[in-house]
Design a protein around this motif. Structure first.
Motif, short mmCIF file in Angstrom:
data_model
loop_
_atom_site.label_atom_id
_atom_site.label_comp_id
_atom_site.label_asym_id
_atom_site.label_seq_id
_atom_site.Cartn_x
_atom_site.Cartn_y
_atom_site.Cartn_z
N TYR A 2 9.49 -10.98 -10.59
CA TYR A 2 9.38 -11.10 -9.13
C TYR A 2 8.31 -12.13 -8.77
N ARG A 207 10.96 -10.33 -2.21
CA ARG A 207 12.28 -10.82 -1.81
C ARG A 207 12.68 -12.06 -2.61
N TRP A 208 11.74 -12.55 -3.41
CA TRP A 208 12.03 -13.69 -4.28
C TRP A 208 11.90 -13.24 -5.73
N THR A 209 12.86 -13.63 -6.54
CA THR A 209 12.90 -13.21 -7.93
C THR A 209 13.21 -14.39 -8.84
N ILE A 369 9.48 -23.88 -2.62
CA ILE A 369 9.98 -22.55 -2.25
C ILE A 369 9.92 -22.36 -0.75
N SER A 373 13.17 -22.31 1.82
CA SER A 373 13.39 -21.05 2.53
C SER A 373 13.36 -21.26 4.04
N VAL A 391 15.30 -24.18 -6.88
CA VAL A 391 15.03 -23.14 -5.89
C VAL A 391 16.32 -22.84 -5.12
N ALA A 393 17.49 -20.75 -1.94
CA ALA A 393 17.00 -20.03 -0.77
C ALA A 393 18.17 -19.58 0.10
N SER A 398 15.37 -14.39 1.61
CA SER A 398 15.22 -14.07 0.19
C SER A 398 15.59 -15.29 -0.64
N GLY A 399 15.41 -15.18 -1.95
CA GLY A 399 15.77 -16.31 -2.79
C GLY A 399 15.43 -16.05 -4.24
N VAL A 400 15.80 -17.02 -5.07
CA VAL A 400 15.51 -16.94 -6.50
C VAL A 400 15.06 -18.31 -6.99
N LYS A 437 23.63 -18.22 -7.49
CA LYS A 437 22.56 -18.12 -8.50
C LYS A 437 23.14 -18.14 -9.92
#
Length: 480
Positions: A2, A207-209, A369, A373, A391, A393, A398-400, A437
């Motif tokens: 995370y 909320r970001w992983t 990031i 986002s 990235v 978003a 949220s996002g990864v 993703k």
């Protein structure tokens, strides 16, 4: 796996305290976790440790670590080069440390060690560093010792890629509870060395992983009852020109190699011979745009196309239909997506994103990031901001961050293959977020598999589609 910004970490600490886990307890958990990781990485009986502790909670973690090391019989010196702790939990841990008969130093420059631990500032550091802290970092970087930072290397920002000129270049960084954004943002990312995560027993609420692919994901499980070519979707790829047919070929290869049921390529007639020689499965269309009642499951546009008025007309038409749309290369431009009737995925590299937003590329790179986002939320789109640590978003905030891929992807055409993979997975997924993703992860994994036995520089974008089966198989095997 995370990611937390500095303010989020402070909020988590406050929430934990309100629920009964005070800062003193959290510091104990952090120090215990740091000790376990340190003993995994080093044979402590053969090392001499120096812990440089700051005046805040990061220094408090260092105090607890020093106590564990001394209790275990390791050679360890605790030093406070900038003054004694000022936060209440750190002072209490120092009191306990001293009550056990352990001592500390305040002058570091005549001390030596084989492992030097940076517990000076941690998350929330304000830049630039003070002169005193700069001098300390310069000295630490000059020592012939293994450097280990706690949470964030001193001198690196927590939330951006900024770092002080004297930032500590750690060989290892032990990151408490969750990654900080700067771990994936340059130049700060280059100061972390080998990162390790330290769990301290708090629930994960970020909320970001970090991106992963489930072994049960439709991206890697190709199943269907009474399946036929229509089961796995019909994609439209608007790509390629007379002078740039290769982009369309690369995207088409990525698409058919990732499980698309059917693919139609809308392109110039002169481009067909090149595309067809590599992708005989594709069909062709020589019109412009789509009809309102089209039968495509998803659409990708822009690969090998110029960013001209004709392309803009096509994009505006696509935004008024209801199927998901991927926009890349020539389809990317400064525009609003707020009136779009479809789900939109934009896949810019940093230079393209700079043109889309009117910002400087260097500023975007320092804060990838946050910038991605902010744009995703404001425009109601999904942003795939390509580059090292791509990235992703989403419009809900949220996002990864994707960690697959390597320098072998730094060639024109790699992004075209990604667009094709995205198109195929969008047609097979009920979840747009999972499709996006997974596509980015598998695309990068292809390059990683290549690099295991071959030089990265020899990877051609045309090679990528050949490794999609291996990437998919590797993810499936992890679940078996």
């Amino acid at each position: 796996m995370y990611i937390y910004k500095g303010e989020e970490i402070k909020k988590i600490d406050r929430q934990a305290e309100s629920l009964g886990m005070d800062s003193f307890t959290l510091m104990e958990a952090a120090g215990s976790g740091l000790f376990r990781q340190l003993t995994d990485d080093f044979e402590t009986s053969k090392q001499c440790f120096l812990i440089l502790a700051g005046k805040g909670n990061n220094g408090g973690d260092g105090i607890v670590l020093a106590r564990y090391l001394k209790t275990a019989g390791a050679s360890c010196t605790l030093c406070f080069p900038a003054g004694l702790p000022k936060t209440e939990p750190a002072r209490r841990h120092l009191d306990y440390y001293e009550a056990l008969g352990y001592s500390y130093e305040t002058e570091p420059f005549n001390l030596t060690a084989t492992v030097m631990i940076d517990a000076l500032l941690g998350a929330g550091t304000s830049l630039p560093l003070s002169t005193e802290m700069k001098n300390l970092c310069v000295w630490l970087n000059s020592q012939k010792a293994e450097r280990v930072s706690i949470d964030v290397p001193t001198g690196a920002s927590t939330d951006t890629g900024n770092c002080d000129s004297s930032v500590i270049h750690a060989h290892k960084t032990y990151i408490v509870h969750g990654y900080k954004p700067s771990r994936f943002l340059y130049p700060a990312a280059s100061c972390y060395g080998e990162p390790s995560l330290i769990e301290i027993g708090l629930p994960q609420t970020a909320r970001w992983t970090i991106s992963t692919v489930s072994a049960t994901s439709p991206s890697v499980q190709f199943k269907g009852s009474n399946a036929h070519k229509g089961t796995f979707g019909h994609g439209l790829l608007i790509a390629g020109t007379k002078s740039m047919p290769g982009s369309a070929a690369l995207a088409a290869l990525g698409c058919v190699s990732s499980g698309a049921g059917k693919l139609t390529v809308q392109t110039a007639e002169e481009a067909v011979s090149v595309i067809a020689s590599h992708v005989p499965e594709a069909m062709y269309d020589f019109h412009t745009g789509v009809e309102d009642a089209h039968s495509f499951s998803a659409i990708a546009a822009g690969c090998g196309r110029p960013a001209d008025d004709a392309m803009e007309d096509i994009v505006q038409q696509l935004l008024q239909q209801e199927k998901p749309v991927i926009l890349d290369a020539g389809a990317l431009a400064p525009r609003s997506y707020k009136a779009a009737k479809c789900s939109v995925i934009v896949t810019p590299h940093p230079g393209e994103f700079a043109r889309m937003t009117g910002k400087q590329t260097k500023d975007i790179q320092l804060n990838r990031i946050q910038e991605a986002s902010q744009y995703a939320v404001e425009q109601g789109v999904t942003v795939v901001l390509k580059g090292e640590y791509t990235v992703i978003a989403f419009s809900d905030g949220s996002g990864v961050v994707n960690t697959t891929g390597n320098e072998g992807l730094s060639k024109g055409g790699s992004g075209d293959t990604l667009t094709g993979i995205l198109l195929a997975l969008l047609m097979r997924h009920s979840s747009l977020e999972e499709a996006v993703k997974d596509a980015v992860y598998l695309h990068g994994l292809c390059a990683d598999i290549w690099k295991r036995n071959r030089p990265a520089q020899a990877l051609r974008p045309f090679n990528l589609h050949d490794w999609i089966p291996a990437a998919i198989s590797e993810q499936k095997e992890r679940g078996d």
